[in-house]
Design a protein around this motif. Structure first.
Motif, PDB file in Angstrom:
ATOM      1  N   SER A  94       0.841  -1.193   0.000  1.00 43.72           N
ATOM      2  CA  SER A  94       0.000   0.000   0.000  1.00 43.72           C
ATOM      3  C   SER A  94       0.877   1.243   0.000  1.00 43.72           C
ATOM      4  O   SER A  94       1.982   1.243   0.539  1.00 43.72           O
ATOM      5  N   ARG A  95       0.374   2.301  -0.612  1.00 52.08           N
ATOM      6  CA  ARG A  95       1.145   3.528  -0.731  1.00 52.08           C
ATOM      7  C   ARG A  95       1.037   4.378   0.534  1.00 52.08           C
ATOM      8  O   ARG A  95       0.028   4.364   1.233  1.00 52.08           O
TER       9      ARG A  95
ATOM     10  N   TYR B 231      22.434   3.034   1.626  1.00 54.87           N
ATOM     11  CA  TYR B 231      23.520   2.531   2.463  1.00 54.87           C
ATOM     12  C   TYR B 231      23.057   2.441   3.913  1.00 54.87           C
ATOM     13  O   TYR B 231      22.533   3.399   4.474  1.00 54.87           O
ATOM     14  N   LYS B 232      23.240   1.259   4.485  1.00 53.33           N
ATOM     15  CA  LYS B 232      22.868   1.007   5.877  1.00 53.33           C
ATOM     16  C   LYS B 232      21.434   1.456   6.173  1.00 53.33           C
ATOM     17  O   LYS B 232      21.165   2.185   7.120  1.00 53.33           O
ATOM     18  N   CYS B 233      20.528   1.010   5.325  1.00 51.45           N
ATOM     19  CA  CYS B 233      19.108   1.307   5.508  1.00 51.45           C
ATOM     20  C   CYS B 233      18.341   0.015   5.804  1.00 51.45           C
ATOM     21  O   CYS B 233      18.744  -1.073   5.387  1.00 51.45           O
ATOM     22  N   GLU B 234      17.233   0.155   6.525  1.00 56.90           N
ATOM     23  CA  GLU B 234      16.370  -0.985   6.865  1.00 56.90           C
ATOM     24  C   GLU B 234      14.909  -0.634   6.594  1.00 56.90           C
ATOM     25  O   GLU B 234      14.508   0.510   6.746  1.00 56.90           O
ATOM     26  N   TYR B 235      14.146  -1.642   6.222  1.00 56.88           N
ATOM     27  CA  TYR B 235      12.722  -1.485   5.927  1.00 56.88           C
ATOM     28  C   TYR B 235      12.517  -0.404   4.859  1.00 56.88           C
ATOM     29  O   TYR B 235      11.971   0.662   5.089  1.00 56.88           O
ATOM     30  N   VAL B 236      12.979  -0.766   3.663  1.00 52.59           N
ATOM     31  CA  VAL B 236      12.908   0.104   2.489  1.00 52.59           C
ATOM     32  C   VAL B 236      11.936  -0.502   1.486  1.00 52.59           C
ATOM     33  O   VAL B 236      11.984  -1.707   1.214  1.00 52.59           O
ATOM     34  N   ARG B 237      11.074   0.339   0.925  1.00 52.02           N
ATOM     35  CA  ARG B 237      10.145  -0.120  -0.115  1.00 52.02           C
ATOM     36  C   ARG B 237      10.269   0.770  -1.349  1.00 52.02           C
ATOM     37  O   ARG B 237      10.196   1.990  -1.235  1.00 52.02           O
ATOM     38  N   TYR B 238      10.487   0.143  -2.497  1.00 51.73           N
ATOM     39  CA  TYR B 238      10.360   0.798  -3.797  1.00 51.73           C
ATOM     40  C   TYR B 238       9.112   0.221  -4.452  1.00 51.73           C
ATOM     41  O   TYR B 238       9.070  -0.986  -4.756  1.00 51.73           O
ATOM     42  N   LEU B 239       8.100   1.050  -4.679  1.00 50.65           N
ATOM     43  CA  LEU B 239       6.811   0.575  -5.160  1.00 50.65           C
ATOM     44  C   LEU B 239       6.413   1.328  -6.433  1.00 50.65           C
ATOM     45  O   LEU B 239       6.318   2.562  -6.439  1.00 50.65           O
ATOM     46  N   GLY B 240       6.209   0.592  -7.504  1.00 50.69           N
ATOM     47  CA  GLY B 240       5.666   1.168  -8.720  1.00 50.69           C
ATOM     48  C   GLY B 240       6.511   2.254  -9.354  1.00 50.69           C
ATOM     49  O   GLY B 240       5.978   3.166 -10.005  1.00 50.69           O
TER      50      GLY B 240
END
Length: 451
Positions: free
Chosen positions: A44-45, A219-228
């Motif tokens: 979901s956005r 870099y050194k990221c957590e819980y990342v979303r690329y959507l659409g």
């Protein structure tokens, strides 16, 4: 009467049980068998209206449709947004040109429909900072969009981040023609997006194109979303010097020491690798605290145009674990899954699954030594690199070379599984003996079953 009642109760219980079974959802598992957290099911956005006050840049002195570089004016809007408690910096319809911008905690970026944040074509407009590039911490040029220590940071479209890369690409290829050993870093180029040391990041429904260097770097990221997202850089025809040349080093998404990443429903077509896992390079890279693993990565339901590799582990990777590439369609990619093995770096790639892929490619699986710009050093306790528990299943593709694998005394390959494979393969080089404990089940190549 009692018999009818008992039969009715029994039928009701059976219906309830059947309904329960229908509602059961098979638990999604990582390749190592552990459960995939529910977070990965959420595509979901982010509702931008919940992120705070809108700061439309043209309301604060930024001129629209202007070729003038307005880095200072745009940064002032970001700073004001941060100082007033946070909110959304809005690029409206039209375009604005900028050098490196630095978003702060609580600030977000919205590019409206037909709006464009365009990068300057002069490297002097990008700040020289301590950053991360090619598996190293060094001084290099900041990106167009930078977010460091910005938990909850959001970039959303449907507008465009345009790196305006043409002048940088031409300069790169001129340098290469003059000096064939010119490295990527010697040709001074900014990235489009750099996000570091941040959690709960979402990049959604935005066009990110024409990057001078890597398109997205985390870099050194957590819980990342690329959507659409739509991520593009040209594969060729960028310079009259050589029409076959494309946008160099324009990786779509580089994940560098990152954990828990979902890339879903994106289109990627660039003149380099699409999704790349990185974490450090060099003989002593595993001893450097700036380096580290990538783990829990899912790329799904994406479409690929021309790319060098759909999913690439390396060339600057140490330890990559629990990686899934699934349900994607590919149009003429050079490679699907590419395991780059650096002889100068201790590497461990494990628990990787590639599943339900369709389309066409040159090579499907590539495992080869990677020696570009490498610097071997002496190390008595140098670990032997290895790839283990790699699963390729449910594949329907046209390939020039399905199995592009080479052995080396610098690495060990073990525990690969090929299951439910139906491919065309001009090279016909499949050789299970190159991999220890290789399992083959229901594999058909050019219409013939492979045992």
């Amino acid at each position: 009467m009692k018999l009818r009642l008992l039969l009715g109760i029994a039928l009701l219980l059976l219906c309830i049980a059947a309904m329960g079974k229908k509602k059961e959802v098979k638990q999604d598992l990582w390749p190592d068998g552990t459960p995939v957290p529910a977070w990965f099911n959420d595509t979901s956005r982010v509702d931008v209206s919940t992120l705070g006050k809108r700061y439309v840049v043209t309301d604060y002195g930024v001129r629209n449709y202007s070729e003038q570089v307005q880095t200072k004016e745009l940064q002032a809007v970001i700073d004001r947004c941060a100082s007033e408690g946070g909110g959304v910096v809005v690029i409206p319809r039209g375009f604005v040109v900028s050098g490196s911008l630095f978003f702060k905690p609580g600030t977000h970026l919205l590019i409206e429909e037909n709006g464009e944040l365009r990068g300057s074509d002069r490297i002097r407009d990008f700040k020289l900072v301590k950053t991360r590039m090619e598996g190293q911490t060094l001084n290099y040029f900041a990106a167009l969009v930078n977010a460091i220590g910005c938990d909850g940071f959001t970039i959303t479209g449907p507008g465009t981040i345009n790196g305006n890369g043409q002048p940088y690409w031409e300069e790169f290829w001129i340098r290469r023609k003059f000096n064939k050993d010119c490295t990527n870093l010697e040709a001074m180029r900014p990235r489009n997006v750099y996000i570091s040391n941040s959690k709960n990041v979402t990049v959604q429904d935005v066009r990110i194109i024409n990057s001078p260097f890597w398109t997205n770097h985390l870099y050194k990221c957590e819980y990342v979303r690329y959507l659409g997202c739509y991520i593009f850089a040209p594969f060729d025809n960028v310079t009259p010097i050589d029409p076959k040349r494309g946008a160099p080093s324009s990786d779509a998404i580089d994940l560098d020491v990152c954990k828990n990443v979902l890339i879903s429903g994106c289109y990627m077509s660039v003149n380099d690798d699409a999704v790349v896992l990185k974490g450090g390079k060099g003989t002593w890279a595993d001893k450097n605290p700036d380096n580290g693993p990538c783990e829990n990565i899912i790329v799904q339901d994406c479409n690929y145009g021309r790319v060098h590799g759909c999913m690439t582990l390396g060339s600057e990777s140490l330890h990559d674990k629990n990686v899934i590439l699934r349900r994607c369609h590919v149009q003429n990619a050079s490679r699907i899954i590419w395991l780059k093995m650096r002889p100068d770096t201790p590497q461990h790639y494990e628990y990787v699954t590639v599943a339900e892929m369709t389309g066409s490619c040159n090579s499907f699986l590539v495992v080869r030594p990677w020696t570009q710009f490498f610097k071997p050093e002496e190390r008595e306790d140098m670990p032997l690199s290895q790839c283990n528990d790699i699963t390729i299943r449910d594949i329907q593709m046209d390939c020039q070379n399905f199995f592009d694998v080479g052995k080396s005394d610098k690495y060990r390959l073990t525990g690969f599984t090929f299951e439910n494979i139906n491919v065309t393969d001009k090279k016909q080089a499949f050789d299970a003996s190159l991999i220890d404990n290789c399992k083959v089940k229901n594999m058909v190549v050019n219409g013939a079953k492979i045992d």
